[in-house]
Design an enzyme around this catalytic site. Structure first.
Site, PDB file in Angstrom:
ATOM      1  N   LYS A 171      27.784  -3.545  10.808  1.00  0.00           N
ATOM      2  CA  LYS A 171      26.915  -4.428  11.604  1.00  0.00           C
ATOM      3  C   LYS A 171      27.463  -5.860  11.677  1.00  0.00           C
ATOM      4  O   LYS A 171      27.434  -6.487  12.740  1.00  0.00           O
ATOM      5  CB  LYS A 171      25.505  -4.412  10.997  1.00  0.00           C
ATOM      6  N   LYS A 246      22.963 -16.650  11.302  1.00  0.00           N
ATOM      7  CA  LYS A 246      22.939 -15.979   9.988  1.00  0.00           C
ATOM      8  C   LYS A 246      24.017 -14.886   9.919  1.00  0.00           C
ATOM      9  O   LYS A 246      24.766 -14.795   8.949  1.00  0.00           O
ATOM     10  CB  LYS A 246      21.556 -15.363   9.776  1.00  0.00           C
TER      11      LYS A 246
HETATM   12  P1  NAD Z   1      11.716 -11.426  13.669  1.00  0.00           P
HETATM   13  O1  NAD Z   1      11.795 -12.738  12.993  1.00  0.00           O
HETATM   14  O2  NAD Z   1      11.150 -11.313  15.050  1.00  0.00           O
HETATM   15  O3  NAD Z   1      10.908 -10.372  12.741  1.00  0.00           O
HETATM   16  C1  NAD Z   1      10.902 -10.377  11.329  1.00  0.00           C
HETATM   17  C2  NAD Z   1       9.474 -10.141  10.877  1.00  0.00           C
HETATM   18  O4  NAD Z   1       9.435 -10.034   9.445  1.00  0.00           O
HETATM   19  C3  NAD Z   1       8.517 -11.293  11.247  1.00  0.00           C
HETATM   20  O5  NAD Z   1       7.432 -10.783  12.005  1.00  0.00           O
HETATM   21  C4  NAD Z   1       8.074 -11.846   9.894  1.00  0.00           C
HETATM   22  O6  NAD Z   1       6.731 -12.300   9.897  1.00  0.00           O
HETATM   23  C5  NAD Z   1       8.249 -10.637   9.007  1.00  0.00           C
HETATM   24  N1  NAD Z   1       8.374 -10.951   7.581  1.00  0.00           N
HETATM   25  C6  NAD Z   1       9.179 -11.861   6.988  1.00  0.00           C
HETATM   26  N2  NAD Z   1       9.028 -11.826   5.640  1.00  0.00           N
HETATM   27  C7  NAD Z   1       8.099 -10.861   5.393  1.00  0.00           C
HETATM   28  C8  NAD Z   1       7.492 -10.363   4.212  1.00  0.00           C
HETATM   29  N3  NAD Z   1       7.819 -10.829   3.009  1.00  0.00           N
HETATM   30  N4  NAD Z   1       6.572  -9.382   4.330  1.00  0.00           N
HETATM   31  C9  NAD Z   1       6.220  -8.894   5.547  1.00  0.00           C
HETATM   32  N5  NAD Z   1       6.751  -9.341   6.708  1.00  0.00           N
HETATM   33  C10 NAD Z   1       7.677 -10.311   6.632  1.00  0.00           C
HETATM   34  O7  NAD Z   1      13.217 -10.835  13.665  1.00  0.00           O
HETATM   35  P2  NAD Z   1      13.782  -9.592  14.507  1.00  0.00           P
HETATM   36  O8  NAD Z   1      14.433 -10.089  15.742  1.00  0.00           O
HETATM   37  O9  NAD Z   1      12.758  -8.509  14.558  1.00  0.00           O
HETATM   38  O10 NAD Z   1      14.980  -9.162  13.521  1.00  0.00           O
HETATM   39  C11 NAD Z   1      14.764  -8.449  12.320  1.00  0.00           C
HETATM   40  C12 NAD Z   1      16.117  -8.051  11.766  1.00  0.00           C
HETATM   41  O11 NAD Z   1      16.802  -7.233  12.728  1.00  0.00           O
HETATM   42  C13 NAD Z   1      17.028  -9.241  11.466  1.00  0.00           C
HETATM   43  O12 NAD Z   1      17.774  -8.982  10.291  1.00  0.00           O
HETATM   44  C14 NAD Z   1      17.935  -9.281  12.687  1.00  0.00           C
HETATM   45  O13 NAD Z   1      19.194  -9.884  12.378  1.00  0.00           O
HETATM   46  C15 NAD Z   1      18.053  -7.816  13.036  1.00  0.00           C
HETATM   47  N6  NAD Z   1      18.347  -7.498  14.443  1.00  0.00           N
HETATM   48  C16 NAD Z   1      17.677  -8.124  15.466  1.00  0.00           C
HETATM   49  C17 NAD Z   1      17.986  -7.778  16.784  1.00  0.00           C
HETATM   50  C18 NAD Z   1      17.297  -8.443  17.966  1.00  0.00           C
HETATM   51  O14 NAD Z   1      17.763  -8.276  19.106  1.00  0.00           O
HETATM   52  N7  NAD Z   1      16.189  -9.172  17.760  1.00  0.00           N
HETATM   53  C19 NAD Z   1      18.944  -6.791  17.050  1.00  0.00           C
HETATM   54  C20 NAD Z   1      19.556  -6.152  15.993  1.00  0.00           C
HETATM   55  C21 NAD Z   1      19.249  -6.511  14.686  1.00  0.00           C
END
Ligand code: NAD
Length: 297
Positions: A171, A246
Site C-alpha cells: 500500500k 501521512k
Molecule cells: P476518515 O478520517 O474519513 O475516517 C476515519 C474514521 O475513524 C473517522 O470517522 C474517525 O471519527 C474514526 N476514528 C478515529 N479514531 C477512532 C477511534 N479511536 N474509535 C472509533 N473511531 C475512530 O478517513 P478515511 O478516508 O475513511 O480513511 C481511513 C483509512 O483508509 C486511512 O488510513 C486512509 O489512509 C485509508 N484510505 C483512504 C482512502 C480514501 O480515498 N479516503 C483510500 C484508501 C485508503
C-alpha cells in the site's frame, strides 16, 4: 457473519454498508455520532463503544486514520484484543498504517491466540461505495482464506501479498506512486492551460495516450474534466491531503530505513506538506493542483 466495524469515515461507512447489503449483521462504532447515524440508515446497528461493537462478532474490521489509532484501539487496556480474546474472531485492519504498527498489533493478537490480517485498500471512496476496492492483504494463508469471503463483499480484487505487514508494504508503495503521479498530472494540465489548450480536450486525448493513469482518467485534478472527481466539487474528499501526506511520510521513512532512492516522492511530499500548511489538509489530495497552479506567474 456477525461483524464489528470500527471507524465509519469516508471509507469505512460505505464499506460497512456493503457488508450489510451482502447480508452480514454489522455493528459499528465511530467517535463521530453522525457517522453512526449514517450506518443505522444503511441498515447496520451501532454500539456505545468499540468493545461493545465487537461483542459476539466472528469478524472485526477496523478502518481508522493512522497507526496510532490502530494501536490505541487494539492494544489499549480494554482494547479489541483484550475484549475479543475469549471469542476468537478474525481481526482485519483495513487502515493504511506503518508496517511496524501492523506487525506489532498482529504479534500481540497472535500472543492472545487471535488471527489478524492487515488489509489496506485502494480504489478511493467510489471503490468503497461500489464494492470494487482492491485489497492487499498480509497475514497467514489460513487467515487470508478465512477473511477472503468477507473482503469480497467490499472489493473486486483480493490479493494475498505475503506475511503480516506485507499488505501495508504494498500500500505505501502504491500511494507513493500515486502521490507522484497526481503531481505529474497537475503539472501537465497547468502547462496545457498556459499553452492555451482546453482541459476537456487535453483530458480526452491523454486518457487514450501514453500519459494515461488512474489519476488522469478517473480523478483528474483539473476542474471540469471528470464529473465524479473531487475537482468537480471544490476538492471535497475523497482522500484527504493530510492522509496522503501521512502515507508519503510512511513511504519516505521506509525508503530512509532501506536506503531506497525516492527523490520524486520527497519532492511530492513537500508539496502535500505545503497544501496542508496552507489549510487545505481536509480537502482531497488532488487539491495539490490548485496549490501548484498558485505557484505560477
Ligand atoms: P476518515 O478520517 O474519513 O475516517 C476515519 C474514521 O475513524 C473517522 O470517522 C474517525 O471519527 C474514526 N476514528 C478515529 N479514531 C477512532 C477511534 N479511536 N474509535 C472509533 N473511531 C475512530 O478517513 P478515511 O478516508 O475513511 O480513511 C481511513 C483509512 O483508509 C486511512 O488510513 C486512509 O489512509 C485509508 N484510505 C483512504 C482512502 C480514501 O480515498 N479516503 C483510500 C484508501 C485508503
Amino acid at each position: 457473519m456477525k461483524i464489528g466495524f470500527i471507524g465509519l469515515g469516508n471509507m469505512g461507512l460505505p464499506m460497512a454498508a456493503n457488508l450489510v447489503k451482502a447480508g452480514h449483521s454489522v455493528t459499528g462504532y465511530d467517535l463521530n455520532a453522525a457517522a453512526m447515524t449514517a450506518l443505522t440508515q444503511a441498515g447496520g446497528q451501532v454500539a456505545a463503544s468499540a468493545g461493545e461493537a465487537v461483542k459476539g462478532a466472528n469478524v472485526v474490521i477496523t478502518m481508522l486514520p493512522a497507526g496510532e489509532h490502530v494501536r490505541q484501539v487494539y492494544l489499549n487496556q480494554g482494547g479489541l484484543i483484550d475484549v475479543t480474546k475469549g471469542q476468537k474472531p478474525l481481526l482485519i485492519d483495513c487502515s493504511t498504517i506503518d508496517v511496524d504498527s501492523a506487525r506489532a498489533v498482529e504479534a500481540e493478537a497472535r500472543k492472545a491466540g487471535l488471527a489478524m490480517l492487515d488489509a489496506p485498500v485502494s480504489g478511493g471512496t467510489a471503490g468503497a461505495q461500489n464494492g470494487t476496492l482492491t485489497f492487499m492483504v498480509g497475514g497467514s494463508a489460513e487467515a487470508f482464506e478465512a477473511g477472503k469471503p468477507v473482503l469480497e463483499a467490499m472489493g473486486k480484487n483480493i490479493f494475498h501479498a505475503g506475511d503480516a505487514g506485507a499488505g501495508q508494504a504494498v500500500k505505501i508503495c502504491n500511494n507513493m506512486m500515486l502521490a507522484i503521479n497526481m503531481v505529474g498530472v497537475a503539472e501537465g494540465f497547468i502547462l496545457a492551460q498556459k499553452l492555451g489548450l482546453d482541459w476537456q480536450k487535453l483530458h480526452a486525448i491523454c486518457a487514450t495516450a501514453t500519459s494515461n493513469s488512474w489519476a488522469l482518467s478517473n480523478y483528474c485534478p483539473a476542474p471540469g474534466t471528470v464529473a465524479t472527481a473531487p475537482s468537480a466539487r471544490d476538492y471535497a474528499p475523497g482522500f484527504m491531503a493530510q492522509l496522503m501526506l501521512k502515507d508519503v511520510k510512511l513511504s519516505q521513512a521506509a525508503a530512509e530505513a532501506t536506503g531506497s532512492p525516492t527523490p520524486l516522492a520527497a519532492q511530492a511530499m513537500s508539496f502535500y506538506q505545503a497544501v496542508c500548511d496552507a489549510g487545505d489538509g481536509a480537502k482531497d489530495f488532488s487539491v495539490v493542483f490548485r496549490w501548484l497552479a498558485g505557484q505560477g506567474r
